[in-house]
Design a protein around this motif. Sequence first.
Motif, PDB file in Angstrom:
ATOM      1  N   ALA A   1       0.813  -1.203   0.000  1.00 43.74           N
ATOM      2  CA  ALA A   1       0.000   0.000   0.000  1.00 43.74           C
ATOM      3  C   ALA A   1       0.856   1.266   0.000  1.00 43.74           C
ATOM      4  N   TRP A   2       2.105   1.194   0.483  1.00 41.07           N
ATOM      5  CA  TRP A   2       2.931   2.386   0.636  1.00 41.07           C
ATOM      6  C   TRP A   2       4.090   2.465  -0.337  1.00 41.07           C
ATOM      7  N   ARG A   3       4.283   1.455  -1.145  1.00 40.34           N
ATOM      8  CA  ARG A   3       5.398   1.480  -2.096  1.00 40.34           C
ATOM      9  C   ARG A   3       5.106   0.528  -3.253  1.00 40.34           C
ATOM     10  N   ARG A   4       5.853   0.767  -4.353  1.00 39.36           N
ATOM     11  CA  ARG A   4       5.790  -0.101  -5.530  1.00 39.36           C
ATOM     12  C   ARG A   4       7.211  -0.562  -5.801  1.00 39.36           C
ATOM     13  N   GLU A   5       7.442  -1.867  -5.813  1.00 37.44           N
ATOM     14  CA  GLU A   5       8.787  -2.409  -6.023  1.00 37.44           C
ATOM     15  C   GLU A   5       8.744  -3.548  -7.026  1.00 37.44           C
ATOM     16  N   VAL A   6       9.762  -3.576  -7.874  1.00 40.79           N
ATOM     17  CA  VAL A   6       9.967  -4.698  -8.783  1.00 40.79           C
ATOM     18  C   VAL A   6      11.447  -5.055  -8.741  1.00 40.79           C
ATOM     19  N   GLU A   7      11.773  -6.263  -9.186  1.00 40.78           N
ATOM     20  CA  GLU A   7      13.164  -6.681  -9.249  1.00 40.78           C
ATOM     21  C   GLU A   7      13.510  -7.012 -10.695  1.00 40.78           C
ATOM     22  N   LEU A   8      14.599  -6.436 -11.187  1.00 37.39           N
ATOM     23  CA  LEU A   8      15.085  -6.725 -12.531  1.00 37.39           C
ATOM     24  C   LEU A   8      16.073  -7.880 -12.408  1.00 37.39           C
ATOM     25  N   MET A   9      15.668  -9.048 -12.882  1.00 35.20           N
ATOM     26  CA  MET A   9      16.492 -10.252 -12.757  1.00 35.20           C
ATOM     27  C   MET A   9      17.610 -10.279 -13.799  1.00 35.20           C
ATOM     28  N   SER A  10      17.287  -9.857 -15.025  1.00 30.41           N
ATOM     29  CA  SER A  10      18.274  -9.790 -16.099  1.00 30.41           C
ATOM     30  C   SER A  10      17.678  -9.000 -17.245  1.00 30.41           C
ATOM     31  N   GLY A  11      18.525  -8.621 -18.198  1.00 35.93           N
ATOM     32  CA  GLY A  11      18.046  -7.947 -19.388  1.00 35.93           C
ATOM     33  C   GLY A  11      17.786  -6.470 -19.198  1.00 35.93           C
ATOM     34  N   GLU A  12      16.784  -5.983 -19.920  1.00 33.50           N
ATOM     35  CA  GLU A  12      16.513  -4.554 -19.984  1.00 33.50           C
ATOM     36  C   GLU A  12      15.008  -4.340 -19.992  1.00 33.50           C
ATOM     37  N   ALA A  13      14.558  -3.279 -19.341  1.00 35.56           N
ATOM     38  CA  ALA A  13      13.131  -2.970 -19.289  1.00 35.56           C
ATOM     39  C   ALA A  13      12.934  -1.461 -19.361  1.00 35.56           C
ATOM     40  N   PHE A  14      11.834  -1.055 -19.978  1.00 34.47           N
ATOM     41  CA  PHE A  14      11.457   0.354 -20.046  1.00 34.47           C
ATOM     42  C   PHE A  14      10.276   0.549 -19.103  1.00 34.47           C
ATOM     43  N   PHE A  15      10.336   1.576 -18.266  1.00 34.03           N
ATOM     44  CA  PHE A  15       9.280   1.858 -17.303  1.00 34.03           C
ATOM     45  C   PHE A  15       8.720   3.255 -17.567  1.00 34.03           C
ATOM     46  N   ASP A  16       7.397   3.380 -17.572  1.00 29.06           N
ATOM     47  CA  ASP A  16       6.723   4.666 -17.633  1.00 29.06           C
ATOM     48  C   ASP A  16       5.828   4.705 -16.399  1.00 29.06           C
ATOM     49  N   VAL A  17       6.279   5.414 -15.377  1.00 34.29           N
ATOM     50  CA  VAL A  17       5.694   5.312 -14.047  1.00 34.29           C
ATOM     51  C   VAL A  17       4.798   6.513 -13.741  1.00 34.29           C
ATOM     52  N   ALA A  18       3.579   6.224 -13.316  1.00 34.70           N
ATOM     53  CA  ALA A  18       2.648   7.284 -12.913  1.00 34.70           C
ATOM     54  C   ALA A  18       3.106   7.903 -11.601  1.00 34.70           C
ATOM     55  N   HIS A  19       2.971   9.213 -11.509  1.00 30.38           N
ATOM     56  CA  HIS A  19       3.356   9.932 -10.294  1.00 30.38           C
ATOM     57  C   HIS A  19       2.429   9.544  -9.142  1.00 30.38           C
ATOM     58  N   ASP A  20       3.030   9.161  -8.024  1.00 37.15           N
ATOM     59  CA  ASP A  20       2.290   8.863  -6.807  1.00 37.15           C
ATOM     60  C   ASP A  20       3.251   9.065  -5.642  1.00 37.15           C
ATOM     61  N   ALA A  21       3.300  10.282  -5.110  1.00 36.59           N
ATOM     62  CA  ALA A  21       4.267  10.627  -4.063  1.00 36.59           C
ATOM     63  C   ALA A  21       4.126   9.741  -2.839  1.00 36.59           C
ATOM     64  N   GLY A  22       2.943   9.236  -2.575  1.00 34.48           N
ATOM     65  CA  GLY A  22       2.725   8.377  -1.417  1.00 34.48           C
ATOM     66  C   GLY A  22       3.178   6.945  -1.621  1.00 34.48           C
ATOM     67  N   ARG A  23       3.463   6.570  -2.857  1.00 31.53           N
ATOM     68  CA  ARG A  23       3.904   5.204  -3.161  1.00 31.53           C
ATOM     69  C   ARG A  23       5.062   5.248  -4.156  1.00 31.53           C
ATOM     70  N   PRO A  24       6.276   5.512  -3.680  1.00 32.39           N
ATOM     71  CA  PRO A  24       7.420   5.572  -4.599  1.00 32.39           C
ATOM     72  C   PRO A  24       7.633   4.237  -5.308  1.00 32.39           C
ATOM     73  N   PHE A  25       8.161   4.325  -6.513  1.00 31.82           N
ATOM     74  CA  PHE A  25       8.418   3.149  -7.358  1.00 31.82           C
ATOM     75  C   PHE A  25       9.913   2.870  -7.349  1.00 31.82           C
ATOM     76  N   THR A  26      10.302   1.632  -7.031  1.00 33.34           N
ATOM     77  CA  THR A  26      11.710   1.251  -6.957  1.00 33.34           C
ATOM     78  C   THR A  26      11.935  -0.015  -7.762  1.00 33.34           C
ATOM     79  N   VAL A  27      12.996  -0.010  -8.565  1.00 37.04           N
ATOM     80  CA  VAL A  27      13.441  -1.207  -9.264  1.00 37.04           C
ATOM     81  C   VAL A  27      14.737  -1.634  -8.597  1.00 37.04           C
TER      82      VAL A  27
END
Length: 173
Positions: free
Chosen positions: A1-27
């Motif tokens: 509810a308070w954060r967005r996290e993903v893990e990049l295991m290998s390769g390459e990814a493009f992210f287009d992240v919606a602004h949400d100051a209450g839920r920062p996005f971390t790779v």
Amino acid sequence: AWRREVELMSGEAFFDVAHDAGRPFTVKAPEGSARVLGTAFDLERADGRLELSVRRGRVRLAPAGLIHRTAELTMGQRAFAKEGRLSAVRAFDLHADDWRSGWLETDGVTLARLVERLNRASPTPISITDPALGRQRVAGRFRLDEPRALVRDLALVHGFKVRQTSDGIALSP
């Protein structure tokens, strides 16, 4: 509810992240992490390094470890984290085609890294028979949709051999 996290295991990814100051996005990746609030960016994990290219907004790149300096990158900037350290921040052309449209522009990557990227798109696996050849650096702007022609052209310039095998294409000194 308070954060967005993903893990990049290998390769390459493009992210287009919606602004949400209450839920920062971390790779996250073993080499480090990229944290954003709202932006568009490209993140590649290869050869023990995590490379960030910011297309829009602002992203903080942090190498792995507890006490390391971080870098805040903005639109048109690129940097990488490797072995707990950050590279210098450098500019790139936002208007140039990138891997999503079949292009790769390098400023001196190893042949092994280029082959890794080619293998993501190649129906025929490409391998390097000698680790020393894989460490050779190549630079330029390359089409990724014709890997066979690309390695043949590179062989002419860099003096290595390309041969068809039962398993795919082999590059050798």
